[in-house]
Scaffold this motif. Structure first.
Motif, PDB file in Angstrom:
ATOM      1  N   LEU A 129       0.834  -1.201   0.000  1.00  0.00           N
ATOM      2  CA  LEU A 129       0.000   0.000   0.000  1.00  0.00           C
ATOM      3  C   LEU A 129       0.874   1.258   0.000  1.00  0.00           C
ATOM      4  N   LEU A 130       1.898   1.273   0.830  1.00  0.00           N
ATOM      5  CA  LEU A 130       2.813   2.413   0.896  1.00  0.00           C
ATOM      6  C   LEU A 130       3.493   2.631  -0.450  1.00  0.00           C
ATOM      7  N   ARG A 131       4.007   1.571  -1.029  1.00  0.00           N
ATOM      8  CA  ARG A 131       4.676   1.670  -2.330  1.00  0.00           C
ATOM      9  C   ARG A 131       3.739   2.257  -3.377  1.00  0.00           C
ATOM     10  N   LYS A 132       2.521   1.749  -3.441  1.00  0.00           N
ATOM     11  CA  LYS A 132       1.532   2.208  -4.424  1.00  0.00           C
ATOM     12  C   LYS A 132       1.216   3.693  -4.243  1.00  0.00           C
ATOM     13  N   LYS A 133       0.969   4.080  -3.012  1.00  0.00           N
ATOM     14  CA  LYS A 133       0.604   5.478  -2.740  1.00  0.00           C
ATOM     15  C   LYS A 133       1.757   6.433  -3.033  1.00  0.00           C
ATOM     16  N   LEU A 134       2.987   6.017  -2.695  1.00  0.00           N
ATOM     17  CA  LEU A 134       4.138   6.871  -2.957  1.00  0.00           C
ATOM     18  C   LEU A 134       4.375   7.042  -4.462  1.00  0.00           C
ATOM     19  N   ILE A 135       4.174   5.989  -5.218  1.00  0.00           N
ATOM     20  CA  ILE A 135       4.320   6.085  -6.675  1.00  0.00           C
ATOM     21  C   ILE A 135       3.245   7.009  -7.246  1.00  0.00           C
ATOM     22  N   GLU A 136       2.000   6.847  -6.769  1.00  0.00           N
ATOM     23  CA  GLU A 136       0.901   7.692  -7.239  1.00  0.00           C
ATOM     24  C   GLU A 136       1.181   9.171  -7.000  1.00  0.00           C
ATOM     25  N   ARG A 137       1.803   9.489  -5.897  1.00  0.00           N
ATOM     26  CA  ARG A 137       2.077  10.880  -5.525  1.00  0.00           C
ATOM     27  C   ARG A 137       3.325  11.452  -6.192  1.00  0.00           C
ATOM     28  N   GLY A 138       4.086  10.617  -6.882  1.00  0.00           N
ATOM     29  CA  GLY A 138       5.294  11.092  -7.525  1.00  0.00           C
ATOM     30  C   GLY A 138       6.505  11.130  -6.601  1.00  0.00           C
ATOM     31  N   TRP A 139       6.343  10.605  -5.398  1.00  0.00           N
ATOM     32  CA  TRP A 139       7.435  10.599  -4.413  1.00  0.00           C
ATOM     33  C   TRP A 139       8.639   9.823  -4.940  1.00  0.00           C
ATOM     34  N   ARG A 140       8.368   8.687  -5.528  1.00  0.00           N
ATOM     35  CA  ARG A 140       9.444   7.835  -6.037  1.00  0.00           C
ATOM     36  C   ARG A 140      10.251   8.570  -7.119  1.00  0.00           C
ATOM     37  N   ASP A 141       9.551   9.223  -8.038  1.00  0.00           N
ATOM     38  CA  ASP A 141      10.230   9.960  -9.104  1.00  0.00           C
ATOM     39  C   ASP A 141      11.044  11.121  -8.542  1.00  0.00           C
ATOM     40  N   GLU A 142      10.481  11.811  -7.542  1.00  0.00           N
ATOM     41  CA  GLU A 142      11.209  12.919  -6.914  1.00  0.00           C
ATOM     42  C   GLU A 142      12.484  12.422  -6.250  1.00  0.00           C
ATOM     43  N   LEU A 143      12.400  11.282  -5.567  1.00  0.00           N
ATOM     44  CA  LEU A 143      13.583  10.737  -4.901  1.00  0.00           C
ATOM     45  C   LEU A 143      14.610  10.255  -5.933  1.00  0.00           C
ATOM     46  N   LYS A 144      14.131   9.686  -7.024  1.00  0.00           N
ATOM     47  CA  LYS A 144      15.025   9.254  -8.094  1.00  0.00           C
ATOM     48  C   LYS A 144      15.770  10.455  -8.674  1.00  0.00           C
ATOM     49  N   ASP A 145      15.055  11.555  -8.884  1.00  0.00           N
ATOM     50  CA  ASP A 145      15.694  12.774  -9.383  1.00  0.00           C
ATOM     51  C   ASP A 145      16.737  13.291  -8.393  1.00  0.00           C
ATOM     52  N   PHE A 146      16.410  13.225  -7.101  1.00  0.00           N
ATOM     53  CA  PHE A 146      17.362  13.652  -6.076  1.00  0.00           C
ATOM     54  C   PHE A 146      18.615  12.773  -6.118  1.00  0.00           C
ATOM     55  N   CYS A 147      18.428  11.474  -6.303  1.00  0.00           N
ATOM     56  CA  CYS A 147      19.574  10.558  -6.416  1.00  0.00           C
ATOM     57  C   CYS A 147      20.478  10.977  -7.577  1.00  0.00           C
ATOM     58  N   LYS A 148      19.857  11.287  -8.696  1.00  0.00           N
ATOM     59  CA  LYS A 148      20.629  11.710  -9.869  1.00  0.00           C
ATOM     60  C   LYS A 148      21.409  12.986  -9.568  1.00  0.00           C
ATOM     61  N   GLU A 149      20.784  13.930  -8.862  1.00  0.00           N
ATOM     62  CA  GLU A 149      21.462  15.171  -8.485  1.00  0.00           C
ATOM     63  C   GLU A 149      22.667  14.893  -7.588  1.00  0.00           C
ATOM     64  N   VAL A 150      22.471  14.022  -6.599  1.00  0.00           N
ATOM     65  CA  VAL A 150      23.563  13.689  -5.672  1.00  0.00           C
ATOM     66  C   VAL A 150      24.709  13.040  -6.430  1.00  0.00           C
ATOM     67  N   ILE A 151      24.402  12.098  -7.296  1.00  0.00           N
ATOM     68  CA  ILE A 151      25.440  11.410  -8.073  1.00  0.00           C
ATOM     69  C   ILE A 151      26.165  12.398  -8.975  1.00  0.00           C
ATOM     70  N   LYS A 152      25.413  13.288  -9.597  1.00  0.00           N
ATOM     71  CA  LYS A 152      26.018  14.277 -10.487  1.00  0.00           C
ATOM     72  C   LYS A 152      26.941  15.231  -9.713  1.00  0.00           C
ATOM     73  N   SER A 153      26.492  15.659  -8.532  1.00  0.00           N
ATOM     74  CA  SER A 153      27.291  16.612  -7.758  1.00  0.00           C
ATOM     75  C   SER A 153      28.540  15.978  -7.153  1.00  0.00           C
ATOM     76  N   LYS A 154      28.456  14.715  -6.771  1.00  0.00           N
ATOM     77  CA  LYS A 154      29.603  14.053  -6.128  1.00  0.00           C
ATOM     78  C   LYS A 154      30.476  13.311  -7.122  1.00  0.00           C
ATOM     79  N   GLY A 155      29.897  12.949  -8.248  1.00  0.00           N
ATOM     80  CA  GLY A 155      30.634  12.184  -9.251  1.00  0.00           C
ATOM     81  C   GLY A 155      30.372  10.703  -9.090  1.00  0.00           C
ATOM     82  N   LEU A 156      30.049  10.060 -10.195  1.00  0.00           N
ATOM     83  CA  LEU A 156      29.695   8.642 -10.177  1.00  0.00           C
ATOM     84  C   LEU A 156      30.800   7.782  -9.577  1.00  0.00           C
ATOM     85  N   GLU A 157      32.033   8.116  -9.873  1.00  0.00           N
ATOM     86  CA  GLU A 157      33.160   7.318  -9.378  1.00  0.00           C
ATOM     87  C   GLU A 157      33.480   7.614  -7.917  1.00  0.00           C
ATOM     88  N   GLN A 158      32.943   8.712  -7.388  1.00  0.00           N
ATOM     89  CA  GLN A 158      33.296   9.155  -6.041  1.00  0.00           C
ATOM     90  C   GLN A 158      32.283   8.761  -4.975  1.00  0.00           C
TER      91      GLN A 158
END
Length: 99
Positions: A33-62
């Motif tokens: 239920l939690l997974r479904k509701k979070l996906i519906e709200r776009g939470w998962r996509d927002e967190l995925k975007d944040f992950c990409k930002e963190v990786i970009k700022s720190k560097g994939l190799e770092q």
């Protein structure tokens, strides 16, 4: 009651509730239920975007997976909508009232 006794009691209650939820299969239902509701709200996509930002700022190799998890976990927990938390808590309360 001393703070340490209270902490031990709280841990025992949490463990007991968790065991009841697991044994009944209710924990898996709540997780789904939690997974479904979070996906519906776009939470998962927002967190995925944040992950990409963190990786970009720190560097994939770092950055290691452990570092990434440590970086995103607080934000992930803090951004779960309050109404979803309240709904899950209410479902747990109802479950415990009938258990």
């Amino acid at each position: 009651m001393a703070a340490m006794d209270r902490n031990v009691l709280d841990a025992q209650v949490r463990a007991s509730v968790n065991q009841k939820l697991e044994e009944s299969g209710e924990k898996e239902k709540l997780k789904e239920l939690l997974r479904k509701k979070l996906i519906e709200r776009g939470w998962r996509d927002e967190l995925k975007d944040f992950c990409k930002e963190v990786i970009k700022s720190k560097g994939l190799e770092q950055i290691s997976v452990e570092d990434l998890v440590a970086e995103i976990t607080p934000r992930g927990r803090a951004t779960i909508p309050d109404d979803i938390k309240a709904e899950l808590l209410e479902r747990i309360r109802k479950f415990l009232a009938t258990a």
